[in-house]
Structures are given as structure tokens and as C-alpha cells.
Enzyme design. Structure first.
Site, PDB file in Angstrom:
ATOM      1  N   TYR A 131      59.524 -26.525  60.718  1.00  0.00           N
ATOM      2  CA  TYR A 131      60.792 -25.852  61.033  1.00  0.00           C
ATOM      3  C   TYR A 131      61.729 -26.739  61.837  1.00  0.00           C
ATOM      4  CZ  TYR A 131      58.341 -21.614  59.526  1.00  0.00           C
ATOM      5  OH  TYR A 131      57.639 -20.679  58.809  1.00  0.00           O
ATOM      6  N   LYS A 143      45.085 -28.212  57.544  1.00  0.00           N
ATOM      7  CA  LYS A 143      44.938 -28.561  56.128  1.00  0.00           C
ATOM      8  C   LYS A 143      44.597 -30.050  56.088  1.00  0.00           C
ATOM      9  CE  LYS A 143      45.323 -27.616  51.697  1.00  0.00           C
ATOM     10  NZ  LYS A 143      44.250 -26.862  51.010  1.00  0.00           N
ATOM     11  N   ASP A 197      43.813 -22.470  53.771  1.00  0.00           N
ATOM     12  CA  ASP A 197      43.584 -21.628  52.586  1.00  0.00           C
ATOM     13  C   ASP A 197      42.324 -20.781  52.767  1.00  0.00           C
ATOM     14  OD1 ASP A 197      42.585 -24.183  52.624  1.00  0.00           O
ATOM     15  OD2 ASP A 197      42.709 -24.541  50.473  1.00  0.00           O
ATOM     16  N   ASP A 236      52.947 -18.648  60.955  1.00  0.00           N
ATOM     17  CA  ASP A 236      53.965 -17.696  60.520  1.00  0.00           C
ATOM     18  C   ASP A 236      53.436 -16.893  59.322  1.00  0.00           C
ATOM     19  OD1 ASP A 236      56.335 -16.410  60.248  1.00  0.00           O
ATOM     20  OD2 ASP A 236      57.531 -18.156  59.694  1.00  0.00           O
ATOM     21  N   ASP A 263      51.656 -12.728  59.146  1.00  0.00           N
ATOM     22  CA  ASP A 263      52.215 -11.660  58.304  1.00  0.00           C
ATOM     23  C   ASP A 263      51.106 -11.056  57.456  1.00  0.00           C
ATOM     24  OD1 ASP A 263      54.798 -12.017  59.219  1.00  0.00           O
ATOM     25  OD2 ASP A 263      55.679 -11.927  57.212  1.00  0.00           O
TER      26      ASP A 263
END
Ligand code: NAD
Length: 365
Positions: A141, A191, A223, A247, A251
Site C-alpha cells: 500500500y 509467502k 494461502d 487486510d 475480512d
């Protein structure tokens, strides 16, 4: 006691849920003899409309002189033009960055009375109680280069997942410190099989682990973590991860709790410690849900539970924080539900009534 609090309702249902959180805070003040001096500021889309900037200087000033910031949500279709000069979300990103709020704590707790209201089997989610620590001021970001450009072969765009070892070190330490106060196990999500930034993340996490021999560390690929949240969420206790992964995963995790409207968050500038007030920004994990705005529909519980986190971490008012959390639980136990967590045989209420009921439960405690 007297406290200065900045209140930034923002856009859409941010305004609706903030109104209820303020109502609850005022009830806490009356009941426990505190004066909360609230100062409102503009942020997000409404700030763009009124000042041209998503984070006006005046708002930043209010936040800097306050002990804590309560924020609703920002954004909406009105400001969604991909070619716009600025966006509502930039106000939030800038505020987090300027206040040095690098650690975002997102607890995921399933209330027992809501286990039938989700898409998962009750036996999978019964007793789920874990916390994500999301890095908040680095990664995709913020990393540069971040741009779009034209080439002879068509348009291109790039975002950069950039992390320094210092940024990783300080957020991983927050994870270890919190793990010490819970199950003494930290899951670091990355990752590392593909991304260079994740390989540095993992290396630094292993180095920091040396300072916390009492805490077990497990490295989990993002993942696999997405899968584990659905397959066996009770396995999870404290997780630390970078900005974008956090983020998305939170959710996903919100669905365990039944709705985005149930998940609170605290953004802090350091490690939360018992008895030590730390500046912070408190907001629900959800967005501005523009279609529900102003309709007295939104669930204010995420914002109210964020307010409880503020009482605990930024104001050191543990008893008051617990009173708010107990009041939420009591109102849910009595069968009151907003539309998003509604279940057969329960009583459907709107945003304001939910705020009233929680306030009343605090008064009657
Ligand atoms: P959203 O979180 O606003 O809504 C997702 C879904 O959850 C919708 O169906 C919505 O109705 C429901 N929902 C969310 N909060 C709820 C609540 N408290 N009670 C009941 N239902 C609730 O996400 P979105 O629709 O992807 O985004 C809408 C806008 O919000 C966009 O402009 C986006 O950029 C912005 N956004 C802001 C933040 C923030 O301010 N921190 C975070 C995410 C999205």
C-alpha cells in the site's frame, strides 16, 4: 478523569456507527465519572468534498492533541473514479502513517449465541478466539515505485511490496509480546516460497524469535492460512502478518464471527502493555457500506467493541472496557440482532436501538 478523544465519522455507515459508539462512550463517562472531551474532524470522501483533501490539516491537528482517535469508515461510489486526483482511502492511509500506527490488532472472537448465524458448521467455529496483528504502514500500500504508465505495447502498472528489517522487527515483536499474554504461540504468515519480501520477513521473524524463547513460532504460508481459517480456526491464537495479507485474511475471518459488523480493530504505535496508555486509532474492520448508509440498518457492534479496545489500550480503563464488552454480550444474549446477524426467533433492531440497548446494559450493570 478527563480524556481528549478525536472522532472522525467519515463516510456512509461510518457516521451511523460512530454516533452509537459516542452514545456508549458518554454512558461509560456518566456511569464511571469520566469526562470525554470529543472533537469531531473530517476524513475521507466528505473531507474531499469540503476541503479538497482526504485528510485536512485541521483533522490531523485534532488527532495529534488527542489521546485516541475513533474512526467510522471512509469511501463510497461517489469518489470511486479511478482517474480522480485523490481518494478517501488516502486520508486513512496518511493518518495511520503520520501517527506512526504500524500495528493493527484485529481480534476474531465468535460469540456463542451467534454460532448458528454463520455459513460454517457450529462445531468448527464454537470457541474460536484468535487475534491478527497486521502491519499497517508498509508493504504494497505504500512501497515505491507505485504508478501507472503507457507503453507502445499497452498500459502497465506497478505496486511494490517493500519492507525494511526494522519494520518487520517491530511488528513481529508486537506479535511475540501478545503471544506471551495468551497461548505462547505465534504464527507468522508470509509467502516465503515466492516473494523476496516474505523471505526477509521470515528471516527477521526467526531472528526476533531468539529473544522470546518462551514463545513457540510457526511460519505459515498465506494461502495455507486462508485455508486454515475456514478448516480449523480453533488452531489459531496469535498471528502476525504484513499489510495486504492481513487486510484480506481478516475480512475472511470476519465471516467466522457472522458479519463484518462484528469485528473491531485497534491501530497502535507500539506494544500494548497492561497499565501503560498508548496512542491509537480505533475503527471497525468494515467499510462505509454506502447502500446501507443513513438507513438505521448498520450493525454498530464492531465500532462499539473498537471503543472498548480504546478504553483498554489508550485510556487504561480496563473495568470500563470490560463493561462495554459484557454489555454487548448481554444484549446479544437477550436475542437482539441487526439485519446482518439476524436469526430465526430473534428480535431485529436498527443501528440506534442497538446502541441504546448496549448503553442501557452498561447503566444497569
Ligand atoms: P464494506 O465493508 O463497506 O461492505 C461489505 C459488506 O458488508 C456489504 O454487504 C455491507 O453491507 C456489509 N457490512 C459492512 N459493514 C456492516 C455493518 N456494520 N453492518 C451491517 N453490514 C455491514 O465493503 P465494500 O462494500 O467493499 O466497500 C464499500 C466502501 O468502503 C468502498 O468505498 C471501500 O473502499 C470502503 N472501505 C473502507 C474501509 C475503511 O474505511 N477502513 C475499509 C474497507 C472498505
Amino acid at each position: 478523569m478527563q480524556f481528549n478523544i478525536a472522532v472522525l465519522p467519515g463516510d456512509g455507515i461510518g457516521v451511523d456507527v460512530c454516533t452509537e459508539a459516542v452514545k456508549v462512550l458518554r454512558t461509560v463517562g456518566k456511569k464511571y465519572g469520566h469526562e470525554f472531551k470529543l472533537k469531531e474532524g473530517l476524513v475521507g470522501g466528505i473531507a474531499i468534498d469540503e476541503t479538497g483533501e482526504p485528510l485536512p490539516k485541521e483533522t490531523l491537528k485534532i488527532c495529534r492533541i488527542s489521546q485516541a482517535v475513533m474512526l467510522g469508515a471512509v469511501g463510497g461510489t461517489k469518489w470511486d473514479d479511478p482517474n480522480a486526483k485523490t481518494r478517501p482511502e488516502n486520508g486513512l492511509l496518511e493518518l495511520r502513517k503520520k501517527m506512526g500506527l504500524f500495528a493493527n490488532l484485529r481480534p476474531v472472537k465468535v460469540f456463542p449465541m451467534l454460532i448458528n448465524g454463520t455459513n460454517l458448521k457450529p462445531e468448527i467455529i464454537d470457541g474460536v478466539d484468535f487475534i491478527f496483528i497486521r502491519e499497517l504502514t508498509g508493504g504494497l500500500y505504500f512501497g515505491k515505485p507505485k504508478k501507472r504508465w503507457e507503453t507502445a505495447g499497452g498500459r502497465k502498472a506497478v505496486d511494490s511490496m517493500l519492507y525494511s528489517e526494522q519494520e518487520i522487527d517491530r511488528i513481529v515483536r508486537v506479535g511475540f509480546e501478545l503471544a506471551r499474554t495468551r497461548g505462547k504461540k505465534l504464527i507468522s504468515v508470509d509467502k516465503a516460497n515466492v516473494l523476496e519480501s516474505s523471505r526477509l520477513w521470515r528471516t527477521v521473524a526467526m531472528e526476533v524469535a531468539g529473544d522470546y524463547p518462551d514463545v513457540e513460532i510457526e511460519h505459515m504460508l498465506v494461502d495455507a492460512c486462508a485455508m486454515r481459517i475456514i478448516q480449523n480456526p480453533k488452531y489459531l491464537d496469535v498471528l502476525v502478518t504484513e499489510n495486504t495479507f492481513g487486510d484480506i485474511l481478516t475480512d475472511e475471518a470476519s465471516m467466522l464471527a457472522g458479519s463484518m459488523g462484528m469485528l473491531a480493530s485497534a491501530s497502535l504505535a507500539g506494544v500494548p502493555q497492561e497499565g501503560k496508555a498508548i496512542p491509537g486509532l480505533y475503527e471497525p474492520i468494515h467499510g462505509s457500506a454506502p447502500r446501507r448508509a443513513g438507513l438505521d440498518m448498520a450493525n454498530p457492534i464492531a465500532m462499539i467493541l473498537s471503543t472498548a479496545m480504546m478504553l483498554r489500550y489508550s485510556l487504561c480503563l480496563n473495568e470500563e472496557a470490560k463493561a462495554v464488552e459484557d454489555a454487548v454480550e448481554s444484549v446479544l444474549n437477550h436475542g437482539y440482532r441487526t439485519y446482518d446477524i439476524m436469526d430465526e426467533g430473534k428480535t431485529k433492531v436498527g443501528t440506534a436501538r442497538m446502541g441504546d440497548l448496549i448503553s442501557k446494559a452498561i447503566e444497569e450493570k
